[in-house]
Design an enzyme around this catalytic site. Sequence first.
Site, PDB file in Angstrom:
ATOM      1  N   ASP A   1      -6.510  26.644   5.708  1.00 19.19           N
ATOM      2  CA  ASP A   1      -6.412  27.483   6.895  1.00 19.19           C
ATOM      3  C   ASP A   1      -7.578  27.094   7.804  1.00 19.19           C
ATOM      4  O   ASP A   1      -8.541  26.470   7.354  1.00 19.19           O
ATOM      5  CB  ASP A   1      -6.495  28.953   6.490  1.00 19.19           C
ATOM      6  CG  ASP A   1      -6.594  29.879   7.692  1.00 19.19           C
ATOM      7  OD1 ASP A   1      -5.751  29.763   8.596  1.00 19.19           O
ATOM      8  OD2 ASP A   1      -7.548  30.678   7.724  1.00 19.19           O
TER       9      ASP A   1
ATOM     10  N   ASP B   1      -2.968  34.731   5.280  1.00 21.25           N
ATOM     11  CA  ASP B   1      -2.904  33.586   4.378  1.00 21.25           C
ATOM     12  C   ASP B   1      -2.352  33.961   3.010  1.00 21.25           C
ATOM     13  O   ASP B   1      -2.051  33.075   2.204  1.00 21.25           O
ATOM     14  CB  ASP B   1      -4.306  32.979   4.187  1.00 21.25           C
ATOM     15  CG  ASP B   1      -4.892  32.449   5.485  1.00 21.25           C
ATOM     16  OD1 ASP B   1      -4.132  31.847   6.262  1.00 21.25           O
ATOM     17  OD2 ASP B   1      -6.097  32.646   5.726  1.00 21.25           O
TER      18      ASP B   1
ATOM     19  N   ASP C   1      -8.486  32.682   3.955  1.00 19.23           N
ATOM     20  CA  ASP C   1      -9.358  33.852   3.835  1.00 19.23           C
ATOM     21  C   ASP C   1      -8.757  35.129   4.407  1.00 19.23           C
ATOM     22  O   ASP C   1      -9.286  36.210   4.178  1.00 19.23           O
ATOM     23  CB  ASP C   1     -10.692  33.585   4.541  1.00 19.23           C
ATOM     24  CG  ASP C   1     -10.569  33.697   6.053  1.00 19.23           C
ATOM     25  OD1 ASP C   1      -9.566  33.185   6.601  1.00 19.23           O
ATOM     26  OD2 ASP C   1     -11.460  34.286   6.686  1.00 19.23           O
TER      27      ASP C   1
ATOM     28  N   CYS D   1      -4.980  34.086 -37.474  1.00 19.74           N
ATOM     29  CA  CYS D   1      -5.269  35.507 -37.228  1.00 19.74           C
ATOM     30  C   CYS D   1      -4.763  35.921 -35.851  1.00 19.74           C
ATOM     31  O   CYS D   1      -4.181  36.989 -35.680  1.00 19.74           O
ATOM     32  CB  CYS D   1      -6.771  35.762 -37.308  1.00 19.74           C
ATOM     33  SG  CYS D   1      -7.519  35.404 -38.912  1.00 19.74           S
TER      34      CYS D   1
ATOM     35  N   CYS E   1      -9.500  32.715 -37.407  1.00 16.16           N
ATOM     36  CA  CYS E   1      -8.839  31.444 -37.088  1.00 16.16           C
ATOM     37  C   CYS E   1      -7.610  31.689 -36.215  1.00 16.16           C
ATOM     38  O   CYS E   1      -7.264  32.822 -35.886  1.00 16.16           O
ATOM     39  CB  CYS E   1      -8.428  30.708 -38.362  1.00 16.16           C
ATOM     40  SG  CYS E   1      -7.158  31.579 -39.309  1.00 16.16           S
TER      41      CYS E   1
END
Length: 710
Positions: A401, A607, A603, A6, A3
């Site tokens: 971009d 960037d 990409d 824990c 649970c």
Amino acid sequence: MTCASCVARVEKALKRVPGVQEATVNLATETATVRAESDVLDAAMAAIRKAGYEARPRAARPADASASARREGVEVLISALLTLPLVVPMIAAAFGAHAMLPAAWQLVFAAPVQFWIGARFYRSAWKALAARAGNMDLLVALGTTAAFALSLALWWRDGAQAHLYFEASAVVITLVRLGKWLETRAKRQTSEAIRALAALQPTVARVLREGAEIEMPIDALAKGDVLVVRPGERIAADAQVVEGSTHVDESLVTGESLPVAKAPGAPLTGGSLNGEGRVTARVTAVGAETLLARIIRRVESAQAAKPPIQRLVDRVSAVFVPAIVAAAAITFLAWGFAAGDWEQAVLNAVAVLVIACPCALGLATPTAVMAGTGVAARHGILVKDAEALEIAHRVSLVAFDKTGTLTEARPALAALVPAAGIGRDDALALAASVQSASEHPLARAVVREAREKGVAFPLPHDVRAVAGRGVEARVDGRALAIASDRWARELGAAGVDAMTHDVTRLTEGGMTVSWLLETQPQARALALLGFADAIRPSAAAAVARLRERGIARVLLTGDNAAAASAVARACGIEDVRAGLLPEDKASVVAQLRRDRVVAMVGDGINDAPALAAADVGIAMGGGTDAAMQAAGITLMGSDPARVADALDISRRTYAKIRQNLFWAFVYNVVGVPLAALGYLSPMVAGAAMAFSSVSVVSNALLLRRWKPHA
């Protein structure tokens, strides 16, 4: 672990270990992730054992999970068979039939359930008490022991006529064990994505050695080995095609549904499925370095992480068990003294203890995160961490971009205008030489044009990239540069102003322009280069989907304004910011974040600052490692439509988290008072508690039905 309590106890134990900077424990995956200044593995495992649990390095986890599940299933079945004779007479009594077993027989059936099937609750409860903490097992152990002990006491007092409650303790243990078994089965389904990805890796590779094909274990592969991949086989490791051509199905790795054509020089991804052609390919990465291995690590990392909303659950869990024990004690005393019915007082206190087990609370968030990140990974959307998944649903503006994101990132050299006195082939040879050391799409376009035209070019020396401006090198002793229009004008290169008309003509045609410059002894223009890049077929539709959702769009690019505007018009983006350096992009993103939640899509290495500056960075999978490292989400394919899909799966996952937390809290907010007031028997409370955990996990599993927009 059983649970949320824990989880809190293990985290607390780990954070006390000297050198540990951060510790995150996940109930659904049963893993702990520790960030430390030094090697604390042994100390961390010792701390976990001291807290009452067992731990091992993740790489050493045993592979007998299915055997453990079968064993638990058998125990649940035995528990049910032993409980059935206790429950059936009770049900029959409701219809006027009296067939209650003698007390001795009730004890015979109930005792194995209580002390054999339920032994795990006692062991865990004892360890929790030894660590001065509480957990679900402590509540179950207290509640069922109280019901069992009450039955013994009543039998001792009233003899054969006593009304006993052995069935209550047996039913509670059976239902809790059944609930945990169902919960474990369901949790295995939430991690199905990782198992599916791991299954893509073949165990044997066919390698070319001294002209002969031999088979070897995948672990024996090394970089530089030449693979032989036959039609219909899975590719054993990341490689580059040497001979042959084929189509490859990369759908389970990248999410791209159509087979991808592969020819000599093309990259192959380990785990993808070869089509109709036989190819040989040179291995470029093995083991943990392959793309598939990195994808699995990314998914595991995301599933093990906690989203910010989990902090609320952690705070509640820290005081939950002590509060419930106190509530049960108050219920017992209130019923005993106020009503004078101590028998009912015990039953109501037991019901409070049983219904309040915080299993559902601990599972609500991690199971939804596991299911969401898993289904996203199957469709080529990799989430770096749970925080990115949570934030993405609030995105109100997406910054794109241009090159490689909305365009194909395969520009062609569409125009080359040499300066007066410079031959076209000479200019092309010099430009190709400078660009031959670069992997930038524009550089590849120049080199490709030179090779197609049969123009030879020498190797460059002292190559140096200048971020956001271009690249410079020495070619045959001459200092040359490929420069952006901005950098050329900053250098005051002679001849640039004389070619302004050509710059205007090319940019109005939607081209990106660069200059070939000789930088020493004085900067001067040698040629003007014009590049055209095709817009991705799905770019306009991808932007339109964002517009339909009310999400603002902006284009950020280092390209000139005319070329950027041409792409923006074609894609339906009205806000264009052109001529930006990498740091400028990051600054613009920071400004946009003042009143919006911003996602940046890019990409390239240029960037990376903007991706890191955004609330959520989204990197295109075909881009650079720097971009993917800076981004919270990576799209393994090159389709910008995946941006809207990523935001959609984030929205749906966060909705599941909220639903799960709502129901987990409601079970306790409604159930505990009802149990305290005597409206719930221990058996009904046990059924409700078991159902709460299973329902939370089942609700999260509904995410597996999610599919990207067609």
